[in-house]
Design a protein around this motif. Structure first.
Motif, short mmCIF file in Angstrom:
data_model
loop_
_atom_site.label_atom_id
_atom_site.label_comp_id
_atom_site.label_asym_id
_atom_site.label_seq_id
_atom_site.Cartn_x
_atom_site.Cartn_y
_atom_site.Cartn_z
N LEU A 1 36.07 49.26 39.47
CA LEU A 1 34.87 48.70 38.84
C LEU A 1 35.11 47.24 38.43
N TRP A 2 36.32 46.95 37.96
CA TRP A 2 36.64 45.55 37.62
C TRP A 2 36.54 44.69 38.88
N PHE A 3 36.96 45.25 40.01
CA PHE A 3 36.91 44.50 41.27
C PHE A 3 35.45 44.21 41.63
N VAL A 4 34.58 45.24 41.51
CA VAL A 4 33.15 45.04 41.81
C VAL A 4 32.57 44.00 40.85
N GLY A 5 32.94 44.13 39.57
CA GLY A 5 32.46 43.17 38.57
C GLY A 5 32.92 41.76 38.89
N GLY A 6 34.16 41.65 39.35
CA GLY A 6 34.70 40.33 39.71
C GLY A 6 33.93 39.71 40.87
N ALA A 7 33.60 40.54 41.85
CA ALA A 7 32.83 40.03 43.01
C ALA A 7 31.45 39.57 42.55
N SER A 8 30.82 40.35 41.66
CA SER A 8 29.50 39.93 41.14
C SER A 8 29.62 38.64 40.35
N LEU A 9 30.68 38.52 39.57
CA LEU A 9 30.87 37.30 38.78
C LEU A 9 31.04 36.10 39.70
N LEU A 10 31.77 36.28 40.78
CA LEU A 10 31.97 35.18 41.74
C LEU A 10 30.63 34.75 42.34
#
Ligand code: HEM
Length: 423
Positions: free
Chosen positions: A226-235
């Motif tokens: 989920l952190w990875f998905v969140g990171g992609a959204s943040l990018l």
């Protein structure tokens, strides 16, 4: 081959990722529940901002019928309203893409489950899932293609995206109503699966749960994923939002074809959508000698030269350009003649609706309609200057419309004719 054969995607054993599970899917689902609802509402607002029920020229989806039930007269306050709603629509849409894809990935085993339907209710649920997945992918794809200026869709973007939105959101509401209880239960149970000292208490998956019966060894935790998905959204957020926020952040809008481009310096150095060359503007028509503004109303028609316009009372307004593609400029200082003063020139003390025609020969919105409340607003101008300088050809020289809170496409450039009270 039997359907529990792990070589078949219809078998739960085929899907081996240890990440899938009700908690993982529920977290993504709750994020989408909020995000997609905001997208739908800001999308409907975008359509309303065109005042499509005012005149056919403003309406790209005339056959909408009852889907236009919610339309209202678009306001002029707050003056940054459309800048906010459309910036939010496009930025949120792009930012949610990793969440949408992760959610679809997390439930993909369901799409292959057999039998396809074991009751009428189950069949209806499966059909709504197809509308949900198909509608979602369609909406996000058409939206991204539109803001990337890749108009490769089969037909006009407007009706496709508008009707797609209703299909998607209807299926979305049905899905949310059906699944929310499960999602809440999964989120609650997650807490119960941690013992008094936070240690993980494993339990057997319930039938139909998305948990793999033969998971591969984990390489990352669900929380990590989920952190990875969140990171992609943040990018995606930090490489898109700059086009709407503007200022120094504009340079970070790497994914924005228009919004991140460098418009050059000086008073006319801010973003544009269509250039004079693209619009087919002939410089010979816009010169001092040739250009005349034709204003028609109750008392007849007057033809005004630029010099005559400059002898009328001039006013200034600080207003942004807010494009339907989601990008917007900072407030620019426009100076020109109030639209309501031009209405008074042809017999209207109480400004009526206005039909605007441009010299533009190419591209959408060569004509547009403004509602009486927009015409009456003292900040609504036929602008002749911006930031203390004559409008450049690309910003609509000799004159352009500028109205608070209106979508950029309704701020017509290279104005040739104004017709009051004809709508
Ligand atoms: C990446 C995702 C998305 C992007 C980039 C996007 C982009 C856009 C753009 C640029 C417009 C304005 C078009 C125009 O007036 O020229 C628009 C309008 C709209 N969007 Fe989206 N959109 C996205 C997702 C969605 C979703 C998921 C929904 C529905 C749940 C939605 C619903 C609408 C609606 C109803 C309109 C008004 C259409 C009209 O004016 O005819 N959009 N969108």
């Amino acid at each position: 081959m039997r359907d529990d054969d792990p070589r078949l995607p219809s078998s739960p054993g085929f899907w081996r990722s240890p990440l899938r599970g009700p908690w993982f899917t529920s977290v993504l689902g709750v994020v989408l529940l909020v995000g997609v609802t905001v997208l739908f509402v800001t999308g409907l607002v975008s359509y309303a901002a065109y005042n499509p029920d005012l005149a056919r020229v403003n309406d790209q989806t005339p056959d909408k019928g009852i889907l236009g039930f919610y339309l209202f007269a678009w306001p002029t306050d707050p003056y940054w309203l459309y800048r906010l709603t459309q910036g939010l629509h496009v930025t949120l849409g792009i930012t949610l893409i990793p969440v949408l894809l992760a959610k679809l990935w997390s439930v993909v085993p369901r799409l292959f489950a057999l039998p396809p339907a074991c009751s009428l209710a189950h069949a209806l649920e499966r059909i709504s899932l197809l509308l949900l997945v198909g509608g979602g992918l369609f909406e996000f794809t058409t939206g991204v293609l539109n803001v990337q200026l890749d108009y490769v869709f089969p037909g006009s973007f407007y009706p496709l995206h508008f009707y797609g939105a209703w299909v998607f959101f209807a299926a979305f509401v049905a899905h949310a109503a059906l699944k929310l209880p499960t999602a809440v239960r999964s989120l609650r149970r997650r807490r119960e699966e941690h013992g008094a000292h936070g240690e993980r208490v494993s339990r057997a998956p319930e039938p139909g749960e998305l948990v793999s019966p033969r998971p591969l060894p984990p390489t990352v935790s669900r929380r990590g994923a989920l952190w990875f998905v969140g990171g992609a959204s943040l990018l995606l957020l930090v490489t898109t939002a700059g086009q709407s926020i503007g200022g120094v952040l504009r340079r970070t809008a790497l994914l924005a074809p228009h919004g991140g481009a460098d418009p050059g310096g000086g008073p006319n150095g801010f973003q544009i959508n269509k250039t004079a060359a693209y619009a087919g503007i002939d410089a010979a028509e816009t010169g001092e000698e040739a250009w005349r503004l034709v204003v028609t109303g109750r008392t007849g028609t007057v033809r005004l030269s630029r010099a005559q316009l400059l002898r009328m009372p001039l006013h200034s307004s600080a207003l942004p350009i807010a494009c339907v593609e989601g990008w917007s400029t900072q407030d620019q200082w426009w100076r020109g003649v109030r639209l309501r003063d031009l209405a008074a020139l042809v017999g209207y003390d109480d400004p009526p609706d206005l039909f605007v025609e441009s010299l533009q020969r190419r591209g959408a919105f060569r004509r547009a309609a403004l509602r009486a409340n927009q015409v009456a607003d003292p900040r609504s101008l036929l602008a002749l200057y911006v930031n203390g300088e004559e409008l450049s050809p690309d910003h609509g020289h000799p004159a352009r419309i500028i109205v608070p809170a209106a979508p950029g496409v309704l701020n017509t450039k290279w104005v040739a004719r104004l017709t009051f009270g004809a709508l």
